[in-house]
Design a protein around this motif. Structure first.
Motif, PDB file in Angstrom:
ATOM      1  N   ASP A  38     -55.775 -35.363  48.623  1.00 30.21           N
ATOM      2  CA  ASP A  38     -54.619 -35.042  47.810  1.00 30.21           C
ATOM      3  C   ASP A  38     -53.673 -34.646  48.965  1.00 30.21           C
ATOM      4  N   SER A  39     -52.440 -34.532  48.695  1.00 27.75           N
ATOM      5  CA  SER A  39     -51.445 -33.685  49.590  1.00 27.75           C
ATOM      6  C   SER A  39     -50.330 -33.299  48.554  1.00 27.75           C
ATOM      7  N   LEU A  40     -49.762 -32.434  49.385  1.00 28.98           N
ATOM      8  CA  LEU A  40     -48.703 -31.514  48.761  1.00 28.98           C
ATOM      9  C   LEU A  40     -47.624 -31.281  49.689  1.00 28.98           C
ATOM     10  N   GLY A  41     -46.107 -31.650  49.483  1.00 26.83           N
ATOM     11  CA  GLY A  41     -45.086 -31.659  50.341  1.00 26.83           C
ATOM     12  C   GLY A  41     -44.046 -30.865  49.569  1.00 26.83           C
ATOM     13  N   THR A  42     -43.213 -30.318  50.460  1.00 30.95           N
ATOM     14  CA  THR A  42     -42.197 -29.445  49.953  1.00 30.95           C
ATOM     15  C   THR A  42     -41.129 -29.361  50.976  1.00 30.95           C
ATOM     16  N   SER A  43     -39.825 -29.379  50.555  1.00 28.81           N
ATOM     17  CA  SER A  43     -38.945 -29.457  51.715  1.00 28.81           C
ATOM     18  C   SER A  43     -37.497 -28.922  50.927  1.00 28.81           C
ATOM     19  N   ASN A  44     -36.447 -28.162  51.832  1.00 29.75           N
ATOM     20  CA  ASN A  44     -35.325 -27.932  51.571  1.00 29.75           C
ATOM     21  C   ASN A  44     -34.200 -29.182  51.128  1.00 29.75           C
ATOM     22  N   SER A  45     -34.874 -30.382  51.506  1.00 28.72           N
ATOM     23  CA  SER A  45     -34.121 -31.529  51.417  1.00 28.72           C
ATOM     24  C   SER A  45     -34.799 -32.698  50.441  1.00 28.72           C
ATOM     25  N   SER A  46     -34.379 -32.877  49.180  1.00 29.68           N
ATOM     26  CA  SER A  46     -35.071 -33.950  48.591  1.00 29.68           C
ATOM     27  C   SER A  46     -35.063 -35.136  49.307  1.00 29.68           C
ATOM     28  N   CYS A  47     -33.871 -35.607  49.764  1.00 27.63           N
ATOM     29  CA  CYS A  47     -33.583 -36.665  50.539  1.00 27.63           C
ATOM     30  C   CYS A  47     -34.443 -37.042  51.610  1.00 27.63           C
ATOM     31  N   PHE A  48     -34.867 -35.988  52.402  1.00 27.54           N
ATOM     32  CA  PHE A  48     -35.733 -36.109  53.656  1.00 27.54           C
ATOM     33  C   PHE A  48     -37.193 -36.237  52.979  1.00 27.54           C
ATOM     34  N   LEU A  49     -37.474 -35.474  51.872  1.00 31.40           N
ATOM     35  CA  LEU A  49     -38.805 -35.553  51.396  1.00 31.40           C
ATOM     36  C   LEU A  49     -39.312 -37.009  50.819  1.00 31.40           C
ATOM     37  N   TRP A  59     -47.599 -46.189  55.183  1.00 31.88           N
ATOM     38  CA  TRP A  59     -48.866 -46.320  56.149  1.00 31.88           C
ATOM     39  C   TRP A  59     -50.296 -46.300  55.155  1.00 31.88           C
ATOM     40  N   PHE A  60     -50.302 -45.540  54.168  1.00 27.04           N
ATOM     41  CA  PHE A  60     -51.514 -45.319  53.529  1.00 27.04           C
ATOM     42  C   PHE A  60     -51.597 -45.838  52.041  1.00 27.04           C
ATOM     43  N   GLY A  61     -50.386 -46.249  51.414  1.00 27.87           N
ATOM     44  CA  GLY A  61     -50.375 -46.618  50.000  1.00 27.87           C
ATOM     45  C   GLY A  61     -50.356 -45.420  49.051  1.00 27.87           C
ATOM     46  N   ILE A  62     -49.720 -44.411  49.408  1.00 30.66           N
ATOM     47  CA  ILE A  62     -49.966 -43.256  48.423  1.00 30.66           C
ATOM     48  C   ILE A  62     -48.981 -43.525  47.207  1.00 30.66           C
ATOM     49  N   LYS A  63     -49.332 -42.837  46.307  1.00 31.69           N
ATOM     50  CA  LYS A  63     -48.382 -42.843  45.047  1.00 31.69           C
ATOM     51  C   LYS A  63     -48.019 -41.340  44.694  1.00 31.69           C
ATOM     52  N   ASP A  64     -46.841 -41.241  44.342  1.00 26.36           N
ATOM     53  CA  ASP A  64     -46.091 -40.087  44.188  1.00 26.36           C
ATOM     54  C   ASP A  64     -46.417 -39.660  42.503  1.00 26.36           C
ATOM     55  N   LEU A  65     -47.160 -38.720  42.092  1.00 24.30           N
ATOM     56  CA  LEU A  65     -47.504 -38.390  40.896  1.00 24.30           C
ATOM     57  C   LEU A  65     -46.580 -37.346  40.275  1.00 24.30           C
ATOM     58  N   GLY A  66     -45.289 -37.072  40.993  1.00 23.64           N
ATOM     59  CA  GLY A  66     -44.310 -36.120  40.428  1.00 23.64           C
ATOM     60  C   GLY A  66     -44.430 -34.665  41.027  1.00 23.64           C
ATOM     61  N   PRO A  67     -43.839 -33.870  40.010  1.00 24.38           N
ATOM     62  CA  PRO A  67     -44.072 -32.356  40.237  1.00 24.38           C
ATOM     63  C   PRO A  67     -45.269 -31.807  40.035  1.00 24.38           C
ATOM     64  N   VAL A  68     -45.790 -31.104  40.960  1.00 22.41           N
ATOM     65  CA  VAL A  68     -46.934 -30.518  40.940  1.00 22.41           C
ATOM     66  C   VAL A  68     -47.488 -29.846  39.563  1.00 22.41           C
ATOM     67  N   GLN A  69     -48.551 -30.058  39.031  1.00 23.11           N
ATOM     68  CA  GLN A  69     -49.080 -29.520  37.839  1.00 23.11           C
ATOM     69  C   GLN A  69     -50.312 -28.711  38.225  1.00 23.11           C
ATOM     70  N   LYS A  70     -51.162 -29.129  38.839  1.00 19.50           N
ATOM     71  CA  LYS A  70     -52.447 -28.700  39.448  1.00 19.50           C
ATOM     72  C   LYS A  70     -52.651 -29.041  41.089  1.00 19.50           C
ATOM     73  N   PHE A  71     -53.159 -28.318  41.803  1.00 15.88           N
ATOM     74  CA  PHE A  71     -53.213 -28.726  43.347  1.00 15.88           C
ATOM     75  C   PHE A  71     -55.014 -28.347  43.501  1.00 15.88           C
ATOM     76  N   LEU A  72     -55.750 -29.101  44.080  1.00  9.79           N
ATOM     77  CA  LEU A  72     -56.951 -28.946  44.133  1.00  9.79           C
ATOM     78  C   LEU A  72     -57.733 -28.109  43.167  1.00  9.79           C
ATOM     79  N   GLY A  73     -57.434 -28.399  41.985  1.00  5.37           N
ATOM     80  CA  GLY A  73     -58.136 -28.045  40.524  1.00  5.37           C
ATOM     81  C   GLY A  73     -57.602 -26.478  40.354  1.00  5.37           C
TER      82      GLY A  73
END
Length: 74
Positions: A38-49, A59-73
């Motif tokens: 799992d990963s969680l990212g936040t920024s004051n710039s949506s373009c940078f994020l 690098w790792f083939g991640i997929k973006d699951l959209g806005p956070v609903q739950k993190f680490l359960g």
């Protein structure tokens, strides 16, 4: 992450912080944390994020699951 200009947090090495000027004139703060698959990212710039997510995806083939609903359960 260091290739993108991030620094490791001194308290938790799975947390990376970017606090710099990006693209010549924009002050960007971005914090990304990783925990196993799992990963969680936040920024004051949506373009940078989006730019960072693109690099991590390449690098790792991640997929973006959209806005956070739950993190680490939580």
């Amino acid at each position: 992450m260091q290739e993108l200009g991030f620094s490791s947090c001194t308290v938790d090495y799975a947390v990376f912080i970017y606090d710099q000027i990006h693209d010549g004139d924009t002050h960007v703060v971005c914090i990304i944390s990783f925990h196993i698959d799992d990963s969680l990212g936040t920024s004051n710039s949506s373009c940078f994020l989006s730019w960072v997510k693109g690099h991590i995806h390449a690098w790792f083939g991640i997929k973006d699951l959209g806005p956070v609903q739950k993190f680490l359960g939580i």
